[in-house]
Design a protein around this motif. Sequence first.
Motif, PDB file in Angstrom:
ATOM      1  N   GLY A  30      12.869  26.882  31.613  1.00  0.00           N
ATOM      2  CA  GLY A  30      13.399  27.338  30.336  1.00  0.00           C
ATOM      3  C   GLY A  30      13.537  28.841  30.347  1.00  0.00           C
ATOM      4  O   GLY A  30      13.065  29.526  31.249  1.00  0.00           O
ATOM      5  N   GLU A  31      14.188  29.354  29.324  1.00  0.00           N
ATOM      6  CA  GLU A  31      14.413  30.797  29.224  1.00  0.00           C
ATOM      7  C   GLU A  31      13.092  31.539  29.028  1.00  0.00           C
ATOM      8  O   GLU A  31      12.078  30.950  28.645  1.00  0.00           O
ATOM      9  CB  GLU A  31      15.344  31.105  28.046  1.00  0.00           C
ATOM     10  CG  GLU A  31      16.746  30.538  28.199  1.00  0.00           C
ATOM     11  CD  GLU A  31      17.509  31.153  29.374  1.00  0.00           C
ATOM     12  OE1 GLU A  31      17.254  32.344  29.673  1.00  0.00           O
ATOM     13  OE2 GLU A  31      18.318  30.456  29.983  1.00  0.00           O
ATOM     14  N   ASN A  32      13.119  32.851  29.296  1.00  0.00           N
ATOM     15  CA  ASN A  32      11.943  33.668  29.024  1.00  0.00           C
ATOM     16  C   ASN A  32      11.579  33.571  27.549  1.00  0.00           C
ATOM     17  O   ASN A  32      12.448  33.634  26.677  1.00  0.00           O
ATOM     18  CB  ASN A  32      12.210  35.130  29.389  1.00  0.00           C
ATOM     19  CG  ASN A  32      12.243  35.341  30.888  1.00  0.00           C
ATOM     20  OD1 ASN A  32      11.568  34.643  31.646  1.00  0.00           O
ATOM     21  ND2 ASN A  32      13.034  36.314  31.331  1.00  0.00           N
ATOM     22  N   GLY A  33      10.277  33.417  27.269  1.00  0.00           N
ATOM     23  CA  GLY A  33       9.819  33.295  25.893  1.00  0.00           C
ATOM     24  C   GLY A  33       9.915  31.897  25.327  1.00  0.00           C
ATOM     25  O   GLY A  33       9.597  31.683  24.153  1.00  0.00           O
ATOM     26  N   SER A  34      10.331  30.925  26.136  1.00  0.00           N
ATOM     27  CA  SER A  34      10.510  29.555  25.634  1.00  0.00           C
ATOM     28  C   SER A  34       9.189  28.807  25.489  1.00  0.00           C
ATOM     29  O   SER A  34       9.094  27.838  24.739  1.00  0.00           O
ATOM     30  CB  SER A  34      11.436  28.766  26.565  1.00  0.00           C
ATOM     31  OG  SER A  34      10.872  28.673  27.867  1.00  0.00           O
ATOM     32  N   GLY A  35       8.156  29.236  26.243  1.00  0.00           N
ATOM     33  CA  GLY A  35       6.864  28.566  26.163  1.00  0.00           C
ATOM     34  C   GLY A  35       6.414  27.926  27.459  1.00  0.00           C
ATOM     35  O   GLY A  35       5.345  27.314  27.519  1.00  0.00           O
ATOM     36  N   VAL A 356      11.700  23.320  28.450  1.00  0.00           N
ATOM     37  CA  VAL A 356      11.035  23.910  27.281  1.00  0.00           C
ATOM     38  C   VAL A 356      11.994  24.869  26.589  1.00  0.00           C
ATOM     39  O   VAL A 356      12.616  25.714  27.230  1.00  0.00           O
ATOM     40  CB  VAL A 356       9.747  24.668  27.701  1.00  0.00           C
ATOM     41  CG1 VAL A 356       9.039  25.216  26.468  1.00  0.00           C
ATOM     42  CG2 VAL A 356       8.813  23.762  28.481  1.00  0.00           C
ATOM     43  N   LYS A 357      12.088  24.715  25.275  1.00  0.00           N
ATOM     44  CA  LYS A 357      12.985  25.570  24.495  1.00  0.00           C
ATOM     45  C   LYS A 357      12.355  25.819  23.132  1.00  0.00           C
ATOM     46  O   LYS A 357      12.042  24.880  22.397  1.00  0.00           O
ATOM     47  CB  LYS A 357      14.356  24.904  24.341  1.00  0.00           C
ATOM     48  CG  LYS A 357      15.411  25.797  23.717  1.00  0.00           C
ATOM     49  CD  LYS A 357      16.770  25.111  23.727  1.00  0.00           C
ATOM     50  CE  LYS A 357      17.855  26.030  23.169  1.00  0.00           C
ATOM     51  NZ  LYS A 357      19.188  25.379  23.195  1.00  0.00           N
ATOM     52  N   HIS A 358      12.115  27.100  22.824  1.00  0.00           N
ATOM     53  CA  HIS A 358      11.526  27.489  21.541  1.00  0.00           C
ATOM     54  C   HIS A 358      10.226  26.739  21.257  1.00  0.00           C
ATOM     55  O   HIS A 358       9.974  26.297  20.116  1.00  0.00           O
ATOM     56  CB  HIS A 358      12.505  27.273  20.390  1.00  0.00           C
ATOM     57  CG  HIS A 358      13.812  27.991  20.578  1.00  0.00           C
ATOM     58  ND1 HIS A 358      13.901  29.342  20.861  1.00  0.00           N
ATOM     59  CD2 HIS A 358      15.095  27.521  20.516  1.00  0.00           C
ATOM     60  CE1 HIS A 358      15.179  29.685  20.966  1.00  0.00           C
ATOM     61  NE2 HIS A 358      15.913  28.612  20.769  1.00  0.00           N
ATOM     62  N   GLY A 359       9.409  26.555  22.269  1.00  0.00           N
ATOM     63  CA  GLY A 359       8.123  25.893  22.084  1.00  0.00           C
ATOM     64  C   GLY A 359       8.192  24.386  21.966  1.00  0.00           C
ATOM     65  O   GLY A 359       7.191  23.734  21.696  1.00  0.00           O
ATOM     66  N   ASN A 360       9.370  23.837  22.205  1.00  0.00           N
ATOM     67  CA  ASN A 360       9.553  22.366  22.153  1.00  0.00           C
ATOM     68  C   ASN A 360       9.925  21.853  23.548  1.00  0.00           C
ATOM     69  O   ASN A 360      10.452  22.593  24.375  1.00  0.00           O
ATOM     70  CB  ASN A 360      10.633  21.980  21.145  1.00  0.00           C
ATOM     71  CG  ASN A 360      10.230  22.345  19.730  1.00  0.00           C
ATOM     72  OD1 ASN A 360       9.165  21.953  19.262  1.00  0.00           O
ATOM     73  ND2 ASN A 360      11.075  23.135  19.050  1.00  0.00           N
ATOM     74  N   LEU A 361       9.700  20.562  23.755  1.00  0.00           N
ATOM     75  CA  LEU A 361       9.873  19.981  25.075  1.00  0.00           C
ATOM     76  C   LEU A 361      10.973  18.931  25.077  1.00  0.00           C
ATOM     77  O   LEU A 361      11.045  18.086  24.189  1.00  0.00           O
ATOM     78  CB  LEU A 361       8.547  19.323  25.501  1.00  0.00           C
ATOM     79  CG  LEU A 361       8.409  18.927  26.953  1.00  0.00           C
ATOM     80  CD1 LEU A 361       8.420  20.138  27.858  1.00  0.00           C
ATOM     81  CD2 LEU A 361       7.114  18.150  27.137  1.00  0.00           C
ATOM     82  N   ILE A 362      11.818  19.018  26.118  1.00  0.00           N
ATOM     83  CA  ILE A 362      12.848  17.996  26.326  1.00  0.00           C
ATOM     84  C   ILE A 362      12.607  17.444  27.724  1.00  0.00           C
ATOM     85  O   ILE A 362      12.720  18.159  28.717  1.00  0.00           O
ATOM     86  CB  ILE A 362      14.269  18.585  26.227  1.00  0.00           C
ATOM     87  CG1 ILE A 362      14.473  19.258  24.878  1.00  0.00           C
ATOM     88  CG2 ILE A 362      15.307  17.511  26.460  1.00  0.00           C
ATOM     89  CD1 ILE A 362      15.727  20.096  24.796  1.00  0.00           C
ATOM     90  N   THR A 363      12.265  16.163  27.837  1.00  0.00           N
ATOM     91  CA  THR A 363      12.006  15.549  29.139  1.00  0.00           C
ATOM     92  C   THR A 363      13.296  15.091  29.766  1.00  0.00           C
ATOM     93  O   THR A 363      14.152  14.509  29.095  1.00  0.00           O
ATOM     94  CB  THR A 363      11.074  14.331  28.997  1.00  0.00           C
ATOM     95  OG1 THR A 363       9.916  14.723  28.264  1.00  0.00           O
ATOM     96  CG2 THR A 363      10.665  13.803  30.354  1.00  0.00           C
ATOM     97  N   ARG A 364      13.416  15.386  31.084  1.00  0.00           N
ATOM     98  CA  ARG A 364      14.654  14.990  31.780  1.00  0.00           C
ATOM     99  C   ARG A 364      14.344  13.918  32.802  1.00  0.00           C
ATOM    100  O   ARG A 364      13.308  13.949  33.460  1.00  0.00           O
ATOM    101  CB  ARG A 364      15.223  16.213  32.505  1.00  0.00           C
ATOM    102  CG  ARG A 364      16.680  16.059  32.853  1.00  0.00           C
ATOM    103  CD  ARG A 364      17.233  17.323  33.425  1.00  0.00           C
ATOM    104  NE  ARG A 364      17.079  17.396  34.879  1.00  0.00           N
ATOM    105  CZ  ARG A 364      17.486  18.399  35.638  1.00  0.00           C
ATOM    106  NH1 ARG A 364      18.035  19.453  35.064  1.00  0.00           N
ATOM    107  NH2 ARG A 364      17.326  18.388  36.928  1.00  0.00           N
TER     108      ARG A 364
END
Length: 364
Positions: A30-35, A356-364
């Motif tokens: 994820g991006e920097n700061g995403s968690g 991880v994006k904005h402290g949330n998780l997306i499983t792939r």
Amino acid sequence: MSLSHLSLNNFRNIEALTLEPVNGINIIYGENGSGKTSLLEAIYFLSHGKSFRTAKHKNIIQHQQDKFVIHGRKALHDLSIPIGISKNQAGETSLKIQGKTSRKISELAQLVPVQVITPESYSLFFGGPKERRKFLDLGLFHVEHDFFYLWQSFNKVLKQRNALLKSKPRDYFEQIKFWDKEFVRLAEQINNLRIAYISRFKQQFFDKMCAELTLVSDLEINFHAGWKESETLSEALEQSFERDAKQGFTSKGPHKADFSFSVSGNSVENTFSRGQLKLLLYALKVTQNSLIESETDKQSILLIDDLPSELGEDTKEKVGQLLTHCDSQLFISSILSESISAVVEPMQRELKMFHVKHGNLITR
């Protein structure tokens, strides 16, 4: 014994998140700061009771929340062991293992052997002796049953000796002579365990890994006990007594131990390139986990934060080659999942990716 479940609440920028990792390789991108680094930090905290990023617990608790909570499950054969840790704004820590409250971080640490590699891990070479002692003693903590007790007992005696050196009561010289007998007894046992561990570390895994990486053929580990090899610890304490009395602390002993690496008598810090030091760092961490796993029934966890950082393509391939020898459960973070394909492809282990994006998780 892998981590089969992880859940976080109010940890950094993560309000609530649940992770079901695999036993093999877990890629967190994820991006920097995403968690993504916060996830690694939480796993580390679950083992060590502290962060590898900050000493200030209030920085970890999500803004305007009372505490953070980390829960996990360790899979051991057919068992699933629930573990948990929380910390509030006042700095109070709560631990639970299998539903029972514990007061000792060491009990949690015994269950979850965790090491971390970050872009700042070069401190193992360029930092002070404390960083290197911490690395060495982590391995001893897991493979030598007596080490933790010896180290605790030694530190009690050291504190007593230092207190006498600072307060200087009327008969403090006689009191110190009494405490020095126990100081030397415990120190020598700790030193013997360290020397034996380094010998096994080097012979069983480290030399083979360095040879395979073609780092150098004559890489040496140099151990310094904390006093001169040419004298006994009793002699060292006696000779340094006046200086210690002036300074108010004990300058000789296993609390001052250190180790270093050299090639043909020259330190690796002055000999190796940045890429070679990175490979040496990975070799050290993988060797440590391999030794823990070979001498106990534990499966270690290796956290690697921002793996592509400062690694060229050739170095990435060598890191991947090195990690093929690693049976640890791996958690690897990266901005882009594609950027570490050269590392994970040769390993042929079960792999799962988490976005991880904005402290949330997306499983792939």
